[in-house]
Design a protein around this motif. Structure first.
Motif, PDB file in Angstrom:
ATOM      1  N   ILE A  25       0.858  -1.179   0.000  1.00 57.73           N
ATOM      2  CA  ILE A  25       0.000   0.000   0.000  1.00 57.73           C
ATOM      3  C   ILE A  25       0.901   1.238   0.000  1.00 57.73           C
ATOM      4  CG2 ILE A  25      -1.798   1.305   1.198  1.00 57.73           C
ATOM      5  CD1 ILE A  25      -2.779  -1.307   0.015  1.00 57.73           C
ATOM      6  N   LEU A  26       0.606   2.184  -0.878  1.00 53.41           N
ATOM      7  CA  LEU A  26       1.435   3.386  -0.980  1.00 53.41           C
ATOM      8  C   LEU A  26       1.175   4.325   0.187  1.00 53.41           C
ATOM      9  CD1 LEU A  26       3.442   5.036  -2.690  1.00 53.41           C
ATOM     10  CD2 LEU A  26       1.480   6.046  -3.859  1.00 53.41           C
ATOM     11  N   GLN A  27       2.227   4.620   0.951  1.00 57.88           N
ATOM     12  CA  GLN A  27       2.152   5.584   2.052  1.00 57.88           C
ATOM     13  C   GLN A  27       2.764   6.910   1.597  1.00 57.88           C
ATOM     14  OE1 GLN A  27       0.417   4.368   4.439  1.00 57.88           O
ATOM     15  NE2 GLN A  27       0.611   2.210   3.831  1.00 57.88           N
ATOM     16  N   PHE A  28       2.423   7.976   2.298  1.00 58.08           N
ATOM     17  CA  PHE A  28       2.936   9.297   1.920  1.00 58.08           C
ATOM     18  C   PHE A  28       4.461   9.348   2.035  1.00 58.08           C
ATOM     19  CE2 PHE A  28       3.867  13.828   2.612  1.00 58.08           C
ATOM     20  CZ  PHE A  28       3.205  14.373   1.510  1.00 58.08           C
ATOM     21  N   GLY A  29       5.011   8.686   3.046  1.00 61.24           N
ATOM     22  CA  GLY A  29       6.456   8.687   3.236  1.00 61.24           C
ATOM     23  C   GLY A  29       7.209   7.880   2.205  1.00 61.24           C
ATOM     24  N   GLU A  30       6.496   7.092   1.390  1.00 63.48           N
ATOM     25  CA  GLU A  30       7.142   6.276   0.365  1.00 63.48           C
ATOM     26  C   GLU A  30       7.183   6.972  -0.997  1.00 63.48           C
ATOM     27  OE1 GLU A  30       5.987   1.833   2.069  1.00 63.48           O
ATOM     28  OE2 GLU A  30       4.595   2.887   0.727  1.00 63.48           O
ATOM     29  N   ILE A  31       6.643   8.184  -1.073  1.00 66.38           N
ATOM     30  CA  ILE A  31       6.611   8.939  -2.329  1.00 66.38           C
ATOM     31  C   ILE A  31       7.751   9.950  -2.325  1.00 66.38           C
ATOM     32  CG2 ILE A  31       5.228  10.401  -3.836  1.00 66.38           C
ATOM     33  CD1 ILE A  31       2.753   9.407  -2.362  1.00 66.38           C
ATOM     34  N   ARG A  32       8.559   9.927  -3.360  1.00 67.95           N
ATOM     35  CA  ARG A  32       9.608  10.916  -3.528  1.00 67.95           C
ATOM     36  C   ARG A  32       9.315  11.697  -4.805  1.00 67.95           C
ATOM     37  NH1 ARG A  32       9.642  10.812   0.329  1.00 67.95           N
ATOM     38  NH2 ARG A  32      10.652   9.627   1.954  1.00 67.95           N
ATOM     39  N   LEU A  33       8.986  12.958  -4.677  1.00 65.71           N
ATOM     40  CA  LEU A  33       8.665  13.799  -5.821  1.00 65.71           C
ATOM     41  C   LEU A  33       9.715  14.888  -5.967  1.00 65.71           C
ATOM     42  CD1 LEU A  33       4.800  14.283  -5.402  1.00 65.71           C
ATOM     43  CD2 LEU A  33       5.990  12.711  -6.926  1.00 65.71           C
TER      44      LEU A  33
END
Length: 690
Positions: free
Chosen positions: A485-493
């Protein structure tokens, strides 16, 4: 009897109006074609090809070898259109592509170590007030061609003029590398070609405009480019506002999302899954710290593991692509102990940053980092955050009033009064976009927190993988805690992709994605045109000998400037292909350098009659030298390369804000040397009278 100037403006109104109608009709046609089944693989190249062709046609139509036309567009650009051209020149890749991303990542105020947020909006916009009040009208009254011409007329001699030319080349080159990087980014996304080939495709449009017609062609190209980038920016932000709030007036309505984002931020901070992600990053940081303690042993162990893995894969007879991937990992390992320590130290610091709540991002609506009423550490962080914010805003504001390619735009109006009106129009056209930029950052953050976070890794949108193929530094998602499940901390933008991915994030037709990319291309091309012309003029026009402070310009000088422009463009493209830094960092550094090099000497030269030639030289050398020296001394990458410990900041000021030291030093140096020269001249006159 008809007024020729009025008739000229009416023809311009008709031509620009026809372009606007034609462009809107083209967008509607492309939208219909997409619904009728036109492939996305065709839409992107069509936008790229037609954009470049339109700009090229304008460049060919406006070609000239007349010096007055080539350098200052014949000094006959009406204020409104010069304001549009200035706004396009100003809305560079940093403003169009990166500014919304910076606001997304940094919030309204940034952090103590990463200042930004609204400092960019306030600094860049406020700088035009300095341009209007202090610089532009007075320079226009002198009927010059370039900024270094001012130094030749005001101070005399070749020294100040050559230094100004060198400063113009340095800050403009740093700036244009960022624009060409943006051109490659967009062109590769539109066509699917490699990044380096995308740079060459976009560069052709730059050269066809600026090479043939100089400032005359650049001006009318920039007017058209402003129309493109205005629609490209306002359509997606208005759509997101309508989707989330029921109104397309994003600047007026986006404040309703701030309380929602604040609640979502708190929910993410308290989420058990997000805590697992933060714990995983802490464990990674610990592993990197162990490697840094003994890099030689860690490097040997990593190399041994990969070699053993390659042997096992070969023995198992797996697909050869897996073997190739493992060999690439082996080849990517650091070659020596020093580079390994640098790489793993940077990875350790990044992991520690990501282990913080919200993946290291500040709360979007906080005033400044820290707490003025908290612990001593929190109070110190609060003060440092405020100081960094103000330093950055100062450098951007003063740099705006000092950039040679921007000031040259105000040489093109018919009169001093028109120059003042042109600055007012520039502010109006820039405000149309800058008022929407904070709204876009807020709407995108809400869309990601509410819509993207919580998605299954097996059902992520296709645009994530597509942007990652363009440049892995733009976007990265990793299942750190293994729950799929995609968590906010796993997103690098990356800041450079927020605006470009907005249409896909909001579910808009792909035609709007093509429009946004065309707008980003227009913003980068418009600024690159002016910067390359400034560089070529500095290398040719501003190094010519003068007669009584005036340059005698001939057609041969124009031809030589054109070829120097071509050489500068190819060199900048070569540097941009190396992807030296994010667009926003390169642009911010160029503002600091321009501020420290030009602002003290121009202001004192315009308003202080006793400012001397040696004083101007001293001010430019001290200001630029201190600024560049601090950038090199405090840059984290260079400190690691030199083997220095992290830090080295003066009062916590970030290296890109180095102009906050260089500008005052330039004023002091120029003031003292000019005062001393005045005393020496008075003593000489007294001695002669005796």
């Amino acid at each position: 009897m008809a007024d020729p100037a009025r008739g000229y403006e009416q023809r311009l109104h008709r031509q620009v109006g026809l372009f606007c109608v034609g462009f809107v009709a083209f967008l509607l046609l492309m939208a219909w074609a997409e619904r009728a089944g036109l492939s996305r693989g065709w839409i992107g190249p069509i936008f790229l090809f037609l954009s470049v062709m339109v700009y090229a046609v304008i460049g060919i139509y406006a070609r000239t070898t007349d010096p007055e036309d080539f350098y200052v567009a014949g000094r006959r650009i009406p204020p409104m259109y010069n304001g549009m051209a200035t706004a396009a020149d100003w809305m560079s890749a940093a403003s169009f592509i990166s500014l919304a991303g910076a606001l997304y990542l940094q919030g309204f105020s940034g952090t103590a170590m990463h200042p930004g947020g609204l400092a960019y909006v306030l600094g860049w916009t406020g700088g035009f007030c300095l341009v209007a009040l202090l610089i532009a009208p007075r320079l226009r009254a002198m009927r010059l061609y370039t900024v270094p011409d001012f130094y030749a007329v005001r101070f005399g001699g070749r020294g100040p003029r050559l230094l100004a030319a060198l400063g113009a080349v340095a800050c403009s080159f740093m700036y244009v590398v960022a624009q060409i990087y943006g051109i490659g980014l967009i062109a590769s996304r539109l066509t699917g070609v490699q990044f380096e080939i995308g740079i060459l495709l976009g560069l052709g449009g730059v050269l066809l405009c600026s090479f043939l017609g100089g400032m005359r062609a650049i001006t009318w190209t920039q007017v058209v480019q402003y129309v493109v980038l205005l629609l490209a920016f306002l359509i997606p932000v208005s759509w997101l506002a309508y989707k989330q709030l029921g109104t397309p007036l994003a600047p007026l309505a986006y404040g309703a999302q701030l309380p929602k984002i604040e609640r979502l931020e708190q929910a993410l901070i308290d989420s058990p899954a997000e805590r697992e992600v933060r714990a995983a990053y802490l464990e990674r940081a610990r592993e990197y710290a162990e490697r840094v303690d003994d890099p030689a042993a860690a490097l040997a162990a990593e190399r041994g593991k990969l070699e053993e893995r390659i042997r096992m894969l070969k023995a198992q007879g797996v697909d050869f692509s897996l073997v190739i991937a493992a060999r690439r990992e082996l080849a990517a390992l650091p070659r020596d102990e020093a580079s390994a320590r640098e790489l793993w130290t940077r990875a350790m610091n990044e992991s520690l940053e990501h282990a913080k709540p919200l993946g290291g991002l500040p709360r979007h609506g906080q005033a400044f980092a820290g707490n003025p009423d908290g612990t001593p550490a929190e109070r110190a962080e609060y003060q440092q955050s405020r100081l960094s914010f103000m330093a950055l805003m100062f450098c951007l504001m003063v740099g705006t009033a000092s950039l040679p390619h921007l000031l040259t735009r105000f040489y093109t109006t018919p009169s001093v009064a028109d120059t003042r009106r042109s600055v007012a129009w520039s502010l109006f056209f820039i405000a149309l976009l800058y008022l929407s930029t904070p709204a876009l950052a807020v709407l995108v953050k809400y869309e990601i927190m509410q819509g993207l976070v919580g998605s299954s890794f097996d059902q992520l949108p296709h645009w994530i993988a597509q942007w990652a193929r363009v440049d892995p530094g733009l976007i990265s998602v990793q299942d750190i805690n293994g729950d799929r499940i995609l968590q906010f901390g796993e997103i690098r933008l990356g800041a450079d992709m927020i605006m470009l991915a907005t249409p896909e994030l909001g579910g808009l037709p792909y035609v709007v994605s093509g429009l946004v990319a065309a707008g980003g291309l227009a913003s980068a091309l418009s600024t690159a045109d002016g910067l390359l012309l400034t560089i070529s003029n500095a290398l040719v026009h501003d190094t010519m000998p003068t007669t009584d402070g005036q340059v005698r310009v001939t057609d041969n000088h124009v031809i030589l400037s054109k070829f120097m422009l071509l050489a500068a463009a190819m060199l900048a493209a070569t540097v941009a292909a190396l992807k030296p830094a994010e667009i926003l960092l390169l642009v911010t550094a160029s503002f600091s350098l321009a501020a420290a090099t030009f602002f003290p000497s121009m202001v004192l030269g315009l308003f202080w009659a006793r400012a001397s030639r040696r004083g101007a030289v001293a001010g430019m050398l001290v200001g630029a030298g201190l600024t560049l020296g601090y950038m090199l001394y405090a840059a984290p990458t260079l400190r690691a390369w030199w083997g220095l410990a992290p830090g080295g900041l003066w009062w916590g000021i970030h290296p890109v804000s180095a102009g906050v030291f260089g500008v005052p030093a330039g004023f002091v140096a120029m003031g003292l040397v000019s005062w001393w020269d005045g005393r020496a001249a008075r003593r000489f006159r007294v001695a002669r009278s005796d």
